[in-house]
Design a protein around this motif. Structure first.
Motif, PDB file in Angstrom:
ATOM      1  N   ARG A   1       0.838  -1.212   0.000  1.00  0.00           N
ATOM      2  CA  ARG A   1       0.000   0.000   0.000  1.00  0.00           C
ATOM      3  C   ARG A   1       0.862   1.248   0.000  1.00  0.00           C
ATOM      4  N   SER A   2       1.947   1.219   0.763  1.00  0.00           N
ATOM      5  CA  SER A   2       2.863   2.362   0.790  1.00  0.00           C
ATOM      6  C   SER A   2       3.490   2.574  -0.591  1.00  0.00           C
ATOM      7  N   GLY A   3       3.891   1.470  -1.208  1.00  0.00           N
ATOM      8  CA  GLY A   3       4.454   1.566  -2.557  1.00  0.00           C
ATOM      9  C   GLY A   3       3.458   2.118  -3.552  1.00  0.00           C
ATOM     10  N   ASN A   4       2.194   1.730  -3.400  1.00  0.00           N
ATOM     11  CA  ASN A   4       1.149   2.228  -4.300  1.00  0.00           C
ATOM     12  C   ASN A   4       0.971   3.737  -4.163  1.00  0.00           C
ATOM     13  N   ARG A   5       1.043   4.226  -2.940  1.00  0.00           N
ATOM     14  CA  ARG A   5       0.891   5.672  -2.717  1.00  0.00           C
ATOM     15  C   ARG A   5       2.039   6.428  -3.397  1.00  0.00           C
ATOM     16  N   TYR A   6       3.256   5.949  -3.191  1.00  0.00           N
ATOM     17  CA  TYR A   6       4.405   6.587  -3.851  1.00  0.00           C
ATOM     18  C   TYR A   6       4.265   6.522  -5.378  1.00  0.00           C
ATOM     19  N   TYR A   7       3.810   5.386  -5.867  1.00  0.00           N
ATOM     20  CA  TYR A   7       3.675   5.197  -7.319  1.00  0.00           C
ATOM     21  C   TYR A   7       2.680   6.198  -7.910  1.00  0.00           C
TER      22      TYR A   7
ATOM     23  N   GLN B   1       6.525   9.035  -7.433  1.00  0.00           N
ATOM     24  CA  GLN B   1       7.809   8.884  -6.735  1.00  0.00           C
ATOM     25  C   GLN B   1       8.245   7.418  -6.907  1.00  0.00           C
ATOM     26  N   ILE B   2       8.737   7.155  -8.105  1.00  0.00           N
ATOM     27  CA  ILE B   2       8.964   5.767  -8.521  1.00  0.00           C
ATOM     28  C   ILE B   2      10.073   5.103  -7.710  1.00  0.00           C
ATOM     29  N   ASP B   3      11.130   5.835  -7.398  1.00  0.00           N
ATOM     30  CA  ASP B   3      12.229   5.237  -6.616  1.00  0.00           C
ATOM     31  C   ASP B   3      11.732   4.740  -5.261  1.00  0.00           C
ATOM     32  N   GLN B   4      10.909   5.578  -4.610  1.00  0.00           N
ATOM     33  CA  GLN B   4      10.395   5.207  -3.293  1.00  0.00           C
ATOM     34  C   GLN B   4       9.418   4.030  -3.395  1.00  0.00           C
ATOM     35  N   SER B   5       8.599   4.061  -4.434  1.00  0.00           N
ATOM     36  CA  SER B   5       7.636   2.958  -4.595  1.00  0.00           C
ATOM     37  C   SER B   5       8.386   1.653  -4.868  1.00  0.00           C
ATOM     38  N   GLU B   6       9.441   1.714  -5.658  1.00  0.00           N
ATOM     39  CA  GLU B   6      10.218   0.502  -5.955  1.00  0.00           C
ATOM     40  C   GLU B   6      10.817  -0.090  -4.673  1.00  0.00           C
ATOM     41  N   LYS B   7      11.341   0.764  -3.813  1.00  0.00           N
ATOM     42  CA  LYS B   7      11.925   0.289  -2.550  1.00  0.00           C
ATOM     43  C   LYS B   7      10.878  -0.415  -1.680  1.00  0.00           C
ATOM     44  N   GLN B   8       9.677   0.155  -1.622  1.00  0.00           N
ATOM     45  CA  GLN B   8       8.610  -0.455  -0.821  1.00  0.00           C
ATOM     46  C   GLN B   8       8.214  -1.825  -1.383  1.00  0.00           C
ATOM     47  N   TYR B   9       8.103  -1.903  -2.700  1.00  0.00           N
ATOM     48  CA  TYR B   9       7.753  -3.184  -3.319  1.00  0.00           C
ATOM     49  C   TYR B   9       8.863  -4.219  -3.112  1.00  0.00           C
TER      50      TYR B   9
ATOM     51  N   GLY C   1       7.351  -4.940 -10.799  1.00  0.00           N
ATOM     52  CA  GLY C   1       7.588  -4.892 -12.247  1.00  0.00           C
ATOM     53  C   GLY C   1       7.142  -3.576 -12.852  1.00  0.00           C
ATOM     54  N   ASN C   2       6.012  -3.042 -12.395  1.00  0.00           N
ATOM     55  CA  ASN C   2       5.538  -1.750 -12.896  1.00  0.00           C
ATOM     56  C   ASN C   2       6.521  -0.626 -12.582  1.00  0.00           C
ATOM     57  N   ALA C   3       7.037  -0.627 -11.346  1.00  0.00           N
ATOM     58  CA  ALA C   3       8.002   0.415 -10.959  1.00  0.00           C
ATOM     59  C   ALA C   3       9.289   0.281 -11.771  1.00  0.00           C
TER      60      ALA C   3
ATOM     61  N   SER D   1      10.168  -9.734 -12.966  1.00  0.00           N
ATOM     62  CA  SER D   1       9.193  -9.547 -11.881  1.00  0.00           C
ATOM     63  C   SER D   1       7.795  -9.963 -12.329  1.00  0.00           C
ATOM     64  N   TYR D   2       7.437  -9.605 -13.570  1.00  0.00           N
ATOM     65  CA  TYR D   2       6.135 -10.021 -14.098  1.00  0.00           C
ATOM     66  C   TYR D   2       6.050 -11.540 -14.193  1.00  0.00           C
TER      67      TYR D   2
END
Length: 231
Positions: free
Chosen positions: A33-39, A43-51, A69-71, A84-85
């Motif tokens: 959920r945190s990664g989704n918010r960043y995405y 804020q792709i770098d942050q979302s990638e780290k969360q994922y 994979g999306n990030a 990842s996909y």
């Protein structure tokens, strides 16, 4: 009594395991959920780290791998995104999730210049959902591009062969011309003497002839004056 204790112990362990799994699932879901918010905030770098953290805690989680994979795709890391996909496809519980993963995998692979692999991914996606028009359209474009690439490769190979054949023919022609030139070269002519050299040669010959004549005359004179041998 002992049997009852074992049953109670097993129930307690099962409850503890269930609680632990539930806690772990809550943590990975919170990371997703945190990664989704960043995405959504780009804020792709942050979302990638969360994922990535979510995948570490639950490597088999299809949602965490799909979103990762999306990030990665947004960061142009297409080959990593395709992996990842693929992981999300392997662990998706239903055909809908697998089809989405295969579709995105195909897009990532075509971006990574892996045309044949992208074709395979979209073919597999259509096997799961034949109504996916986007997958069908992408597959048709990829097949057309593959055909064009193959035609271009055949043309390039033919051009290279023609160029080589022309070069070989030219080399053979040059060799024949060189041989012909060698055969047509004039034979060396003897050097000619100038007038002075001719006169000197004749004078030398005349002098040699005179010397021989004088020598012969001297021998003749000796033979007439010599006394006869006493027998």
């Amino acid at each position: 009594m002992k049997k009852g204790k074992y049953i109670i112990l097993f129930i307690l362990v099962a409850i503890a395991s269930t609680t632990s799994l539930r806690s772990l699932a809550q943590k990975e879901n919170a990371l997703i959920r945190s990664g989704n918010r960043y995405y959504k905030q780009k804020q792709i770098d942050q979302s990638e780290k969360q994922y990535q953290e979510a995948v570490k805690k639950a490597p088999d989680n299809p949602t965490a791998n799909y979103n990762l994979g999306n990030a990665q795709f947004r960061k142009n890391n297409f080959e990593e995104a395709a992996k990842s996909y693929e992981t999300s496809v392997a662990h998706s519980p239903d055909n809908a999730g697998r089809e989405k993963g295969l579709y995105n995998k195909g897009v990532a692979l075509v971006k990574a210049k892996k045309l044949q692999e992208s074709i395979d991914a979209w073919k597999n996606a259509l096997k799961l959902d034949a109504s996916d028009e986007d997958a069908r359209e992408n597959l048709q474009k990829a097949l057309l591009e593959l055909k064009q690439q193959q035609s271009q490769q055949q043309k390039d190979q033919k051009d290279q062969k023609d160029k080589k054949d022309k070069k070989d023919q030219k080399d053979k022609k040059d060799q024949k011309e060189d041989k012909k030139d060698q055969q047509q070269q004039p034979k060396p002519q003897p050097s000619r003497l100038n007038k002075q050299q001719v006169e000197q040669l004749l004078k030398a010959l005349q002098q040699k002839e005179n010397d021989i004549q004088d020598k012969m005359n001297q021998n003749k004179a000796k033979s007439t004056t010599q006394p006869e041998k006493d027998w």
